[in-house]
Design an enzyme around this catalytic site. Structure first.
Site, mmCIF file in Angstrom:
data_model
loop_
_atom_site.group_PDB
_atom_site.id
_atom_site.type_symbol
_atom_site.label_atom_id
_atom_site.label_comp_id
_atom_site.label_asym_id
_atom_site.label_seq_id
_atom_site.Cartn_x
_atom_site.Cartn_y
_atom_site.Cartn_z
ATOM 1 C CB CYS A 9 0.820 -7.268 -1.650
ATOM 2 S SG CYS A 9 -0.060 -6.049 -2.606
ATOM 3 N N GLY A 35 2.105 -4.362 4.162
ATOM 4 C CA GLY A 35 1.025 -3.560 3.610
ATOM 5 C C GLY A 35 0.065 -3.140 4.701
ATOM 6 C CG ASN A 136 3.950 -9.377 -2.893
ATOM 7 O OD1 ASN A 136 4.885 -9.930 -2.364
ATOM 8 N ND2 ASN A 136 3.958 -8.092 -3.127
ATOM 9 N N GLY A 137 2.958 -8.051 -6.093
ATOM 10 C CA GLY A 137 3.870 -7.769 -7.196
ATOM 11 C C GLY A 137 3.289 -6.766 -8.168
ATOM 12 C CE1 TYR A 277 12.273 -0.009 6.165
ATOM 13 C CE2 TYR A 277 11.046 -0.159 4.097
ATOM 14 C CZ TYR A 277 11.145 0.272 5.407
ATOM 15 O OH TYR A 277 10.123 0.979 5.965
#
Ligand code: SF4
Length: 500
Positions: A9, A35, A136-137, A277
């Protein structure tokens, strides 16, 4: 099937700007790499007349978007949909997001599943007022909390952890939204960077481990909050600072930035894969520019695994900066021997008739004039299943490369992630059950070298600080900083989990 780990996310928010939802739209555009499954924006306004005109077909599943939560004269407007930011938002949709405050979210499919009902931000009308939350997570005790809330009578309409936070806020006895959110976050464990919106403010929070990034910026009189700084660059905002690990911070309409809570964990656990990345190379993350960090990974890789070769070729785009670092350190010329097609969508349908390497060839094509007869150092950020690496090596050899020496700018990926990253199961990770020589044989490379754990951590070391105590490296080392709870995760029993 993608052969990469995937960030799940990206979040973005703006407070005190007349064009808040448009800025959030641009911010999400910059965060699209975090995302691609769904995108959503929620805005808050007190303009009842305009909002009445905006009431459309409320929907959680048809793709028509949803709105609104009305309480007194304050209203939250939401537009969310499956798809990329550019496809989801039209001018018409953005016009249905009035107000000076807005938050947004891009989502990759998570354990919650790929459905519009799981798209964010989530909105709710609570005793603390109307709120919207984007996250996010991954909460390691999310299932446990959900079960407890359900047995207390809570009704869930999504499968995402974000809704757990919303319920905890709604049920908190703490006075007001700010303290209720602090109370809710004290009950959750795991990885989260949260952006929440209520009348007059945005609240941002990072978990005490600081797994996922979150930064604060300023655009003239407006304040912004984002997963990554690249989104600030796009809208012309300046970076003020990171939200600290464990910090809950309030950004107000009046321009105030106030810490409302500061929790401390045993240590920080910044996700090192963000540098390897996930994050964009033009972002500044955990105090370091991502592209420069990747170049340091590549230079260290060249020192650890030198080879006699003619050219250094990146697997674009993920291997580009590490390849530059390798080329610079080794003195071997950098060449774009592979070209990427940036316009391949997720819905690409492979033809039934099997064409060798077709899947990867749609995305990557070798430049024969560059690679013919050459001894190539091929640089990528990671090997997950190994299937894509094998195809790329074979493709380069098919067009005439003399030798292909694979170099990976991170250590072997041996375990899955439980902290908000979509990873294959452990048994699908080639490095979980094969040593480097076995992987080399499988991918048909002439040699294979991975960056060492020490080399990776050395590249993110800040003066006077121990990178081992600041970063999570669990998917490389098996040292998981936070343990999964309960028996709900299919991987838990099979994974050797050790406290970091
Ligand atoms: Fe990042 Fe740790 Fe997850 Fe690996 S296990 S992706 S380092 S958070």
């Amino acid at each position: 099937m993608s052969d990469k780990f995937h960030d799940e996310c990206g979040v973005f928010g703006v407070v005190n700007h007349h064009d808040a939802s448009n800025l959030v739209y641009l911010g999400l555009y910059a965060l699209q790499h975090r995302g691609q499954e769904s995108a959503g924006i929620a805005s808050i306004s007190a303009d009842q007349t305009m909002s009445e005109g905006n009431i459309g077909a409320a929907s959680g599943t048809t793709g028509a978007g949803e709105r609104l939560i009305a309480r007194n004269s304050t209203q939250i407007h939401v537009e969310k949909e499956m798809g990329h930011v550019a496809d989801v938002f039209t001018q018409e949709r953005l016009q249905r997001l009035p107000g000076q405050i807005a938050i947004g979210h891009v989502r990759y499919s998570t354990s919650g599943g790929s459905m519009l009902c799981n798209a964010q931000p989530l909105v709710a009308s609570t005793s603390k007022g109307p709120i919207a939350v984007a996250h996010n997570g991954n909460l390691v005790n999310g299932d446990e909390l959900r079960s407890r809330l359900e047995s207390d009578g809570a009704i869930f309409s999504t499968m995402s952890d974000t809704e757990v936070v919303v319920h905890l806020v709604a049920r908190s006895r703490a006075p007001g939204f700010e303290l209720a959110l602090v109370d809710a976050l004290a009950q959750v464990e795991g990885a989260y960077s949260i952006v929440a919106m209520a009348p007059g403010k945005i609240i941002g929070a990072r978990d005490p481990w600081g797994f996922r990034p979150l930064v604060i910026g300023r655009l003239n009189g407006a304040l912004c909050i984002s997963s990554e700084t690249c989104a600030f660059d796009l809208i012309g905002a300046e970076l003020i600072r990171e939200v600290r690990a464990g910090e809950t911070v309030m950004l107000s309409e009046s321009g105030e930035i106030r810490t409302i809570d500061q929790r401390t964990g045993p240590r920080e656990a910044r996700c090192i894969f963000e540098h390897v990345y996930f994050a964009r190379p033009d972002s500044k993350l955990f105090g370091l520019n991502v592209g420069q960090t990747r170049k340091r990974f590549g230079a260290q890789l060249a020192r650890e695994h030198p080879i006699d070769a003619d050219i250094v070729v990146p697997v674009p785009d993920s291997g580009v900066f590490a390849a530059l670092g390798y080329a610079h350190e080794s003195g071997i010329p950098f060449e774009y021997g592979l070209v990427r097609n940036h316009y391949v969508g997720r819905t690409f349908i492979e033809p039934r008739q099997s064409i060798r390497n077709f899947g990867v060839k749609v995305k990557l094509n070798p430049v024969a004039e560059i690679v013919i007869g050459k001894r190539i150092v091929l640089v990528d950020d990671s090997i997950v299943r190994g299937t894509t690496s094998k195809k790329i090596v074979r493709m380069l050899k098919d067009v005439g490369a003399r030798e292909v020496h694979m170099r990976i700018s991170s250590p072997p990926t041996t375990g899955p992630c439980y902290y908000g990253i979509d990873t294959p199961k452990r048994k699908e990770l080639i490095a979980s059950s094969n040593d480097v020589e076995e992987i080399r044989t499988y991918i048909e490379a002439d040699s294979l070298g991975y960056l060492s754990e020490h080399g990776m951590l050395d590249s993110v070391r800040e003066s006077g600080e121990s990178a081992e105590q600041l970063y999570c490296t669990a998917c490389f080392t098996g040292r998981y900083p936070v343990l999964m709870r309960g028996q709900h995760h299919p991987e838990v029993d099979g994974v050797k989990v050790t406290a970091g």
